[in-house]
Enzyme design. Structure first.
Site, mmCIF file in Angstrom:
data_model
loop_
_atom_site.group_PDB
_atom_site.id
_atom_site.type_symbol
_atom_site.label_atom_id
_atom_site.label_comp_id
_atom_site.label_asym_id
_atom_site.label_seq_id
_atom_site.Cartn_x
_atom_site.Cartn_y
_atom_site.Cartn_z
ATOM 1 N N ARG A 1 -6.815 -17.097 -17.803
ATOM 2 C CA ARG A 1 -5.985 -15.945 -18.169
ATOM 3 C C ARG A 1 -4.517 -16.328 -18.322
ATOM 4 N NH1 ARG A 1 -6.582 -10.415 -17.434
ATOM 5 N NH2 ARG A 1 -8.460 -10.524 -16.157
ATOM 6 N N ILE B 1 -11.900 -19.458 -10.729
ATOM 7 C CA ILE B 1 -12.310 -20.534 -11.632
ATOM 8 C C ILE B 1 -11.107 -21.008 -12.451
ATOM 9 C CG2 ILE B 1 -14.700 -19.710 -11.798
ATOM 10 C CD1 ILE B 1 -13.983 -18.935 -14.772
ATOM 11 N N ASP B 2 -10.081 -20.148 -12.566
ATOM 12 C CA ASP B 2 -8.918 -20.493 -13.393
ATOM 13 C C ASP B 2 -8.045 -21.591 -12.778
ATOM 14 O OD1 ASP B 2 -9.824 -18.521 -15.027
ATOM 15 O OD2 ASP B 2 -8.097 -17.197 -14.830
HETATM 16 O O1 F6P Z 1 -9.500 -14.511 -13.157
HETATM 17 C C1 F6P Z 1 -10.662 -15.159 -13.458
HETATM 18 C C2 F6P Z 1 -11.222 -14.679 -14.779
HETATM 19 O O2 F6P Z 1 -12.436 -15.345 -14.922
HETATM 20 C C3 F6P Z 1 -10.295 -14.899 -15.971
HETATM 21 O O3 F6P Z 1 -10.349 -16.178 -16.502
HETATM 22 C C4 F6P Z 1 -10.799 -13.855 -16.918
HETATM 23 O O4 F6P Z 1 -9.799 -13.429 -17.824
HETATM 24 C C5 F6P Z 1 -11.182 -12.735 -16.019
HETATM 25 O O5 F6P Z 1 -11.481 -13.297 -14.777
HETATM 26 C C6 F6P Z 1 -12.337 -11.931 -16.536
HETATM 27 O O6 F6P Z 1 -12.520 -10.850 -15.711
HETATM 28 P P1 F6P Z 1 -13.744 -9.846 -15.754
HETATM 29 O O7 F6P Z 1 -14.821 -10.452 -14.936
HETATM 30 O O8 F6P Z 1 -13.206 -8.629 -15.113
HETATM 31 O O9 F6P Z 1 -14.162 -9.684 -17.157
#
Ligand code: F6P
Length: 341
Positions: free
Chosen positions: A171, A126-127
């Site tokens: 991120r 999604i990033d």
């Molecule tokens: O890498 C995609 C992402 O949605 C980032 O934007 C976010 O920091 C991370 O994943 C969150 O990860 P998790 O699902 O492990 O909390």
């Protein structure tokens, strides 16, 4: 009968099921058996698999998440796991492996491909920060959800004469913040690409108040840096060395309230941005990526990734996905600043 494995790794993204369905729909009529590997690379280490066919992947196109489940397992973290991974690809007699993921998952996929295994990648996050492609599926859905949230926050902020700081995902890159911020009419957008200038944000809020606008909306990407570092929550890092981000929105909100005297709230959109049904755009993009990945399997073009380049769907070398990150260019940041207060 040739066998193709398919797995989804890293954070989930709306559209994963559309890719899975598309790969099955393209390969099955060609006489391929498709095996779903559960929980990303972990499923390959533990040999957790499920048979996939047109029947079992019917009705999943519009469903969020991934029917194959996912994990942030890094098999190259230990030499034993790396050996087991490669042994299991052989033991499962995979003639092809379609890996759907972001920088971490495709980094592993690339190492496997370089070791001579028949791997094809599909870019997901999604990033939207994966190099090698101009767009990843899941991004459009996340931006739509964040934009709707910003619209809703406008009315409550305006009613109370408040500043609301909205923390969105992102991120390493500010793509979601920038797109949702511009589309939602934010008064300031903070991204990881640039150091956070709290005084500039406070000044924007003051300027708006002087113009009679008693409320403001500030959008901040979770990975935006205060000083040199991101704001992380307590807890262990994942197997790829990423800490759990979160908290920058509240830190910015407190500082804006202190500097301007305006009543301020912060909202973290978090995983809401990743959940639920993909937009029509993401369903289409994910389906196109899935069909192309299947074509690459049929043509034996391993070590490649389905991608969009110059607006056109095409195959690129998989190693390009493992080459750093695709951040928001200065030109786009400059464009967004036109709309700051
Ligand atoms: O890498 C995609 C992402 O949605 C980032 O934007 C976010 O920091 C991370 O994943 C969150 O990860 P998790 O699902 O492990 O909390």
């Amino acid at each position: 009968m040739p066998i193709a494995g398919i797995l989804t790794g890293g954070g989930d993204a709306p559209g994963l099921n559309a890719v899975i369905r598309a790969v099955v729909r393209r390969l099955e009529p060609e006489g391929w058996r498709v095996v779903g590997i559960l929980y990303g690379w972990r499923g390959l280490l533990e040999r957790q698999t499920v048979e996939l066919d047109a029947q079992s992947t019917s009705g999943i196109l519009h469903v969020g998440g991934t029917v194959l489940h996912t994990s942030r397992t890094n098999p190259y973290k230990s030499p034993d796991d790396a050996q087991r991974l490669e042994a299991n690809v052989r033991a499962l007699r995979l003639d092809a492996l379609v890996a759907i993921g972001g920088e971490d998952t495709l980094g592993v996929a690339n190492r496997l491909a370089e070791a001579g295994f028949p791997v094809v990648g599909v870019p997901k996050t999604i990033d939207n920060d994966l190099p090698g492609t101009e767009i990843t599926f899941g991004f459009d859905t996340a931006v739509s959800i964040a934009t709707e949230a910003i619209d809703r926050l406008h009315t409550t902020a305006a009613s109370h004469d408040r500043v609301i700081v909205v923390e969105v995902m992102g991120r390493h890159a500010g793509w979601i913040a920038l797109h949702a911020g511009v589309a939602g009419g934010a008064d300031y957008i903070l991204v990881p690409e640039q150091p956070v200038d709290l005084e500039a944000v406070a000044e924007a809020v003051r300027r708006r108040r002087q113009r009679g606008k008693r409320f403001s909306i500030i959008v901040v990407a979770e990975g935006a840096k205060l000083g040199d570092s991101e704001v992380v929550q307590e807890g262990p890092q994942d197997e790829f060395g990423h800490g759990k981000l979160g908290g920058i929105g509240e830190r910015v909100a407190r500082e804006i309230e202190r500097r301007t005297g305006a009543e301020t709230r912060s909202v973290v959109l978090g995983h809401v941005q990743r959940g639920g049904s993909p937009t029509a755009f993401d369903r289409m993009l994910a389906s196109r990526y899935g069909v192309l990945a299947a074509e690459l399997v049929l043509q034996g073009r391993f070590g490649t990734m389905a991608a969009v380049r110059d607006g056109r769907l095409q195959a690129v070398p998989l190693r390009e996905a493992a080459r750093g990150l695709r951040t928001v260019p200065e030109e786009l940041l400059k464009f967004a600043r036109v709309f700051f207060a």
